[in-house]
Enzyme design. Structure first.
Site, PDB file in Angstrom:
ATOM      1  N   ARG A 103      18.792  -8.946   6.596  1.00  0.00           N
ATOM      2  CA  ARG A 103      19.866  -8.246   7.304  1.00  0.00           C
ATOM      3  C   ARG A 103      20.974  -7.812   6.346  1.00  0.00           C
ATOM      4  O   ARG A 103      21.547  -6.732   6.506  1.00  0.00           O
ATOM      5  CB  ARG A 103      20.408  -9.139   8.423  1.00  0.00           C
ATOM      6  N   GLN A 132      18.857 -12.707   4.394  1.00  0.00           N
ATOM      7  CA  GLN A 132      18.756 -11.805   3.245  1.00  0.00           C
ATOM      8  C   GLN A 132      18.305 -10.408   3.665  1.00  0.00           C
ATOM      9  O   GLN A 132      18.816  -9.404   3.157  1.00  0.00           O
ATOM     10  CB  GLN A 132      17.782 -12.374   2.204  1.00  0.00           C
ATOM     11  N   ARG A 143      23.573 -12.645  23.016  1.00  0.00           N
ATOM     12  CA  ARG A 143      24.926 -13.198  23.192  1.00  0.00           C
ATOM     13  C   ARG A 143      25.934 -12.388  22.400  1.00  0.00           C
ATOM     14  O   ARG A 143      26.980 -11.977  22.934  1.00  0.00           O
ATOM     15  CB  ARG A 143      24.961 -14.665  22.729  1.00  0.00           C
ATOM     16  N   LYS A 162      20.291 -23.668  17.607  1.00  0.00           N
ATOM     17  CA  LYS A 162      20.587 -22.453  18.377  1.00  0.00           C
ATOM     18  C   LYS A 162      19.308 -21.675  18.715  1.00  0.00           C
ATOM     19  O   LYS A 162      19.339 -20.815  19.598  1.00  0.00           O
ATOM     20  CB  LYS A 162      21.561 -21.556  17.622  1.00  0.00           C
ATOM     21  N   GLY A 217      15.397  -9.869  11.315  1.00  0.00           N
ATOM     22  CA  GLY A 217      15.152 -10.305   9.952  1.00  0.00           C
ATOM     23  C   GLY A 217      15.969 -11.528   9.602  1.00  0.00           C
ATOM     24  O   GLY A 217      16.915 -11.897  10.298  1.00  0.00           O
ATOM     25  N   ALA A 237      20.532  -9.201  16.443  1.00  0.00           N
ATOM     26  CA  ALA A 237      19.330  -9.574  17.185  1.00  0.00           C
ATOM     27  C   ALA A 237      19.669 -10.488  18.355  1.00  0.00           C
ATOM     28  O   ALA A 237      18.790 -10.876  19.117  1.00  0.00           O
ATOM     29  CB  ALA A 237      18.338 -10.269  16.257  1.00  0.00           C
TER      30      ALA A 237
END
Length: 326
Positions: free
Chosen positions: A157, A155, A133, A85, A152, A130
């Protein structure tokens, strides 16, 4: 000592876990390999270093891959391990990604300490992400909430969420599963509600395109289903631009798992779903959620790239001029 197989990877806990999965798969399929022959080369990517702005402002998806790919190009590593991704639709010259591990759950998970579901988030709730989409699809479903940048690793986040910086965030179920952290999941968003990112849940292994030795090592661990599905998704992504500036979603599966209409027909196969028939869904959404175009296509698995291109073209035709990718 036998020739080494060095796996270039980002340093985040999830990236390291995924590189370990590739290492373990290689050792399991090739008993002649010595365990200390297959090693990890952890690197810090530019994307990991930039935390004060969104990726689209900083330069795009390639920020997570540049240093990793350079290690392979320069011969400091034989292979690079990537979350698909995060990958632009085309590899740099001299590199190829033609090996993929089986796909993990591709869905997005809502993580919230105060609210039990996405629907029950209050008006004005603050959601951190972040991903453009996710931002676009969140705003499409809930225009009443506030979406803010949230950078981030997993962990970091989760720690920001626990500190009360936001009311909720979204993370990939695949990453949480690989980290053994599914206890943090509040609810899982179904595919039809929040179409995944292209390649979400798939680990790809990149090599030099002239490295036959690595090609032979990788062939037995390649998952044909993941390979077929990511081929279709990335072909669609390439037509639609594929940078992280454009909110694109895409998910391919066997047509036997089809849920919803495939409006872009691909011949008789569309009327006879089977394991030999591919179903690809895609969407493009304006970052504010006010424009959303989605479609699907079915067709033979051995035409995965063509199906992806056709779906990308169909989606692109319906975009307003201000939304058409450059």
């Amino acid at each position: 000592m036998p020739d080494p197989i060095r796996l270039a990877t980002r340093k985040s806990p999830l990236a390291l876990k995924q590189a370990e999965m590739v290492r373990d798969a290689l050792l399991a399929q090739h008993p002649t390999l010595e365990p200390d022959q297959v090693t990890l080369l952890p690197l810090t990517s530019t994307g990991d270093q930039i935390q004060d702005r969104t990726l689209q402002e900083a330069g795009g998806k390639g920020l997570f891959t540049k240093e990793i790919e350079e290690a392979v190009i320069e011969g400091r590593a034989e292979l690079a391990v990537h979350s698909m991704k995060d990958m632009p639709p085309v590899s740099p010259p001299g590199l190829v990604i033609d090996c993929f591990l089986p796909r993990e759950d591709p869905r997005d998970a809502l993580i919230s300490l105060a609210y039990p579901s996405f629907e029950l988030l209050p008006e004005g709730a603050v959601i951190g992400t972040a991903s453009v989409r996710r931002q676009a699809l969140i705003k499409r479903l809930r225009p009443d909430v506030l979406v803010v940048p949230f950078r981030g690793n997993v962990q970091t986040r989760l720690a920001k969420l626990a500190a009360g910086e936001v009311d909720a965030t979204f993370l990939a179920v695949a990453g949480l599963t690989r980290l053994g952290a599914t206890e943090h999941i509040t609810t899982i968003m179904e595919i039809d509600a929040m179409l995944p990112a292209v390649g979400q849940g798939i680990i790809g292994i990149q090599r030099r395109d002239d490295d036959d030795r690595m090609a032979n090592y990788l062939a037995p661990i390649n998952c044909p289903d993941a390979h077929c599905h990511i081929t279709a998704e990335r072909a669609m992504l390439a037509v639609l631009d594929g940078s992280c500036r454009t909110p694109i979603a895409g998910y391919a599966t066997d047509a036997t798992q089809q849920t919803g209409d495939a409006r872009v027909s691909a011949g008789a196969a569309a009327n006879a779903p089977s394991k030999d028939t591919l179903y690809l869904r895609g969407s493009v959404t304006h970052p504010n959620g006010q424009f959303h175009q989605a479609d699907g296509i079915t067709g033979p698995r051995d035409q995965a790239a063509t199906l992806g291109q056709r779906l990308g073209e169909a989606l692109r035709e319906h975009l307003p001029k201000t939304q058409t990718p450059d």
